[in-house]
Write an enzyme that holds these catalytic residues in place. Structure first.
Site, mmCIF file in Angstrom:
data_model
loop_
_atom_site.group_PDB
_atom_site.id
_atom_site.type_symbol
_atom_site.label_atom_id
_atom_site.label_comp_id
_atom_site.label_asym_id
_atom_site.label_seq_id
_atom_site.Cartn_x
_atom_site.Cartn_y
_atom_site.Cartn_z
ATOM 1 N N CYS A 55 5.928 -7.271 7.569
ATOM 2 C CA CYS A 55 6.972 -6.781 8.482
ATOM 3 C C CYS A 55 7.286 -7.880 9.484
ATOM 4 O O CYS A 55 6.383 -8.574 9.961
ATOM 5 C CB CYS A 55 6.486 -5.532 9.223
ATOM 6 S SG CYS A 55 7.752 -4.811 10.301
ATOM 7 N N CYS A 90 4.994 -5.982 16.013
ATOM 8 C CA CYS A 90 4.446 -5.085 17.039
ATOM 9 C C CYS A 90 2.982 -5.464 17.327
ATOM 10 O O CYS A 90 2.205 -5.714 16.396
ATOM 11 C CB CYS A 90 4.562 -3.632 16.604
ATOM 12 S SG CYS A 90 6.270 -3.155 16.315
ATOM 13 N N CYS A 105 2.743 8.303 1.902
ATOM 14 C CA CYS A 105 3.202 7.329 2.890
ATOM 15 C C CYS A 105 3.631 6.082 2.104
ATOM 16 O O CYS A 105 2.814 5.451 1.431
ATOM 17 C CB CYS A 105 2.042 7.039 3.838
ATOM 18 S SG CYS A 105 2.449 5.886 5.122
ATOM 19 N N GLU A 134 0.818 -1.208 0.000
ATOM 20 C CA GLU A 134 0.000 0.000 0.000
ATOM 21 C C GLU A 134 0.853 1.258 0.000
ATOM 22 O O GLU A 134 1.944 1.273 0.547
ATOM 23 C CB GLU A 134 -0.809 0.063 1.282
ATOM 24 C CG GLU A 134 -1.725 -1.087 1.506
ATOM 25 C CD GLU A 134 -2.266 -1.071 2.923
ATOM 26 O OE1 GLU A 134 -3.091 -1.929 3.218
ATOM 27 O OE2 GLU A 134 -1.863 -0.207 3.723
ATOM 28 N N CYS A 138 -0.104 -3.575 15.539
ATOM 29 C CA CYS A 138 0.023 -3.196 14.130
ATOM 30 C C CYS A 138 -0.533 -4.253 13.187
ATOM 31 O O CYS A 138 -0.223 -5.438 13.311
ATOM 32 C CB CYS A 138 1.496 -2.931 13.828
ATOM 33 S SG CYS A 138 1.814 -2.578 12.097
ATOM 34 N N CYS A 157 -2.008 1.547 8.479
ATOM 35 C CA CYS A 157 -1.004 0.644 7.949
ATOM 36 C C CYS A 157 -1.496 -0.807 7.780
ATOM 37 O O CYS A 157 -1.892 -1.456 8.737
ATOM 38 C CB CYS A 157 0.094 0.739 9.007
ATOM 39 S SG CYS A 157 1.526 -0.189 8.802
HETATM 40 N N1 SAH Z 1 7.981 0.199 10.779
HETATM 41 C C1 SAH Z 1 8.095 1.597 10.943
HETATM 42 C C2 SAH Z 1 7.269 2.386 9.951
HETATM 43 C C3 SAH Z 1 5.887 1.885 9.642
HETATM 44 S S1 SAH Z 1 4.708 1.934 10.960
HETATM 45 C C4 SAH Z 1 7.764 2.001 12.363
HETATM 46 O O1 SAH Z 1 7.265 1.166 13.115
HETATM 47 O O2 SAH Z 1 8.077 3.136 12.724
HETATM 48 C C5 SAH Z 1 4.361 3.698 11.017
HETATM 49 C C6 SAH Z 1 3.764 4.167 12.325
HETATM 50 O O3 SAH Z 1 2.444 3.637 12.486
HETATM 51 C C7 SAH Z 1 4.554 3.727 13.565
HETATM 52 O O4 SAH Z 1 4.778 4.841 14.407
HETATM 53 C C8 SAH Z 1 3.621 2.753 14.245
HETATM 54 O O5 SAH Z 1 3.852 2.760 15.645
HETATM 55 C C9 SAH Z 1 2.260 3.262 13.830
HETATM 56 N N2 SAH Z 1 1.152 2.293 13.870
HETATM 57 C C10 SAH Z 1 1.163 0.999 13.498
HETATM 58 N N3 SAH Z 1 -0.051 0.442 13.677
HETATM 59 C C11 SAH Z 1 -0.866 1.417 14.164
HETATM 60 C C12 SAH Z 1 -2.235 1.465 14.567
HETATM 61 N N4 SAH Z 1 -3.033 0.404 14.470
HETATM 62 N N5 SAH Z 1 -2.712 2.644 15.014
HETATM 63 C C13 SAH Z 1 -1.924 3.747 15.082
HETATM 64 N N6 SAH Z 1 -0.636 3.749 14.724
HETATM 65 C C14 SAH Z 1 -0.093 2.596 14.276
HETATM 66 FE FE1 SF4 Z 2 6.522 -3.297 11.538
HETATM 67 FE FE2 SF4 Z 2 4.153 -2.308 12.200
HETATM 68 FE FE3 SF4 Z 2 6.056 -2.558 14.050
HETATM 69 FE FE4 SF4 Z 2 6.301 -0.675 12.126
HETATM 70 S S1 SF4 Z 2 4.732 -0.773 13.706
HETATM 71 S S2 SF4 Z 2 7.870 -2.127 12.850
HETATM 72 S S3 SF4 Z 2 5.340 -1.782 10.396
HETATM 73 S S4 SF4 Z 2 5.078 -4.252 12.944
#
Ligand code: SAH
Ligand code: SF4
Length: 373
Positions: free
Chosen positions: A140, A144, A133, A120, A147, A363
């Site tokens: 990934c 996390c 973005c 995306e 996410c 995301c």
């Molecule tokens: N992997 C990188 C970049 C992609 S995620 C990172 O983790 O920084 C981009 C941002 O989206 C990160 O700050 C992450 O903490 C946030 N994010 C991921 N899932 C989310 C969710 N469900 N709601 C709000 N923010 C989210």
């Molecule tokens: Fe990966 Fe999502 Fe964690 Fe960013 S927030 S490092 S995209 S698992």
């Protein structure tokens, strides 16, 4: 403009990613993706083929600045060279599999890759410009807990060409007259886990002479905290840095972001201190607010003291709910109280509004919807 899928099976690279560089034509000939080759790859090819070095700039300007889709169009290049280039290189376009427009002017694109995978990219409408973005990986590996992309696991790295192609395609797809001037690597994937391809992509995106001429302060890489690659990024590019902190103590951060077990908060902040900051720039610390988990005023105070005396600003992101994780979004009041603590301590602190919430903009969510994951 035509958008077709490229045929051919991508080659494996040593780090397990795929090389978009490799495409195979119907006649079985291998071709290189010109966006992955970039300036170094194209210059090497020209040298090998006894051509003048300045041709690299001429060709890349056609591809990056004039959006040429074929070598045919490059009328100031002799025909014979154009034909040889077309035998060895492809000018890639991604397949637009799906798109969703939001009431707030944001557009989310689902791009298909040559091996059938999809990523995306979200075009976000700001007051007077667009921000794109961009994704850096399919899925990934960081896992996390909050996410949607993390729940997918990692399929593969994107090639430099696939990263750049999202931007090149978005430049032509962006509706209206507003310019796409800002890039954030906050789409799918962990950019610093795909380091070499990320740096190659950023180099072409920021090359003002032959590339896309994005300004350093307008290209931001967001990382979950692969500490050793943070100072490296600052040396290898002029991109800005964003760090997803999301918790202020190691036990909670490790629970939310398993990478913290390898690079705990102290090591992460030490790496941020070694990031060479250009004059007038600051590091952005992102903090996803999860109701009852990390959103207390006590945690806001701890965050302010952790960042002190860093040149830092804070991006608060109220959790965007999805069905792959159990968290919930805090109340507006809780978000504001958290923000106020940081403002009182003089940190620029913005609450990122959830743009495109109606188009599954968080995301990984459009992909999940389109592919029925
Ligand atoms: N992997 C990188 C970049 C992609 S995620 C990172 O983790 O920084 C981009 C941002 O989206 C990160 O700050 C992450 O903490 C946030 N994010 C991921 N899932 C989310 C969710 N469900 N709601 C709000 N923010 C989210
Ligand atoms: Fe990966 Fe999502 Fe964690 Fe960013 S927030 S490092 S995209 S698992």
């Amino acid at each position: 403009m035509s958008r077709q899928k490229q045929g051919g099976k991508p080659a494996e690279t040593k780090d397990g990613g795929t090389l978009a560089a490799a495409h195979t034509t119907a006649s079985g000939q291998r071709q290189t993706d010109i966006l992955s080759a970039g300036s170094p790859g194209l210059s090497a090819w020209l040298k090998e083929h006894g051509e003048e070095p300045f041709r690299a700039g001429q060709i890349l300007r056609w591809v990056c600045q004039r959006q040429a889709d074929s070598f045919e169009e490059m009328t100031d290049i002799k025909k014979d060279l154009r034909e040889r280039l077309a035998r060895d290189f492809v000018v890639p376009r991604l397949a637009l599999l799906d798109q969703a427009e939001s009431g707030d002017g944001s557009v989310k694109y689902l791009f298909g890759l040559s091996d059938g995978q999809a990523v995306e990219a979200v075009l976000m409408a700001e007051r007077d410009h667009y921000t794109l973005c961009v994704s850096s990986q399919v899925g990934c590996a960081m896992g996390c807990a909050f996410c949607r992309t993390g729940a997918m696991g990692l399929s593969r790295n994107l090639t430099a060409g696939e990263i750049v192609a999202q931007v090149r395609d978005a430049l032509t797809l962006a509706p209206g007259k507003m310019r796409l001037t800002n890039l954030v690597f906050m789409g799918m994937g962990e950019p610093l886990a795909n380091y070499d391809n990320l740096v190659a992509a950023i180099t072409l995106l920021m090359d003002a002479d032959r590339g896309f001429a994005f300004a350093g302060r307008k290209v931001t890489v967001s990382t979950a905290g692969i500490a050793p690659n943070i100072p490296r990024l600052g040396r290898d590019t002029r991109a800005s840095l964003a760090v997803s902190l999301n918790a202020v103590d190691d036990a909670l951060r490790t629970r939310l972001m398993p990478i913290n077990a390898t690079y705990p908060i102290e090591d992460l902040l030490a790496a941020c201190n070694r990031f060479p900051l250009q004059k007038g720039r600051r590091i952005t610390f992102e903090y996803v607010l999860l109701a009852g988990v990390n959103d207390s005023v006590t945690e806001a105070k701890k965050l302010a003291s952790l960042l002190h005396p860093k040149r830092a600003k804070v991006n608060l992101i109220p959790y965007n709910p999805h069905d792959a994780s159990p968290f919930s979004r805090p109340s507006e009041r809780a978000v504001r109280d958290f923000q106020q603590v940081l403002l009182d301590r003089h940190y620029t602190t913005v609450i990122r509004k959830s743009r495109g919430a109606d188009i599954h903009a968080a995301c990984g969510q459009l992909r999940a919807k389109a592919l029925g994951e």
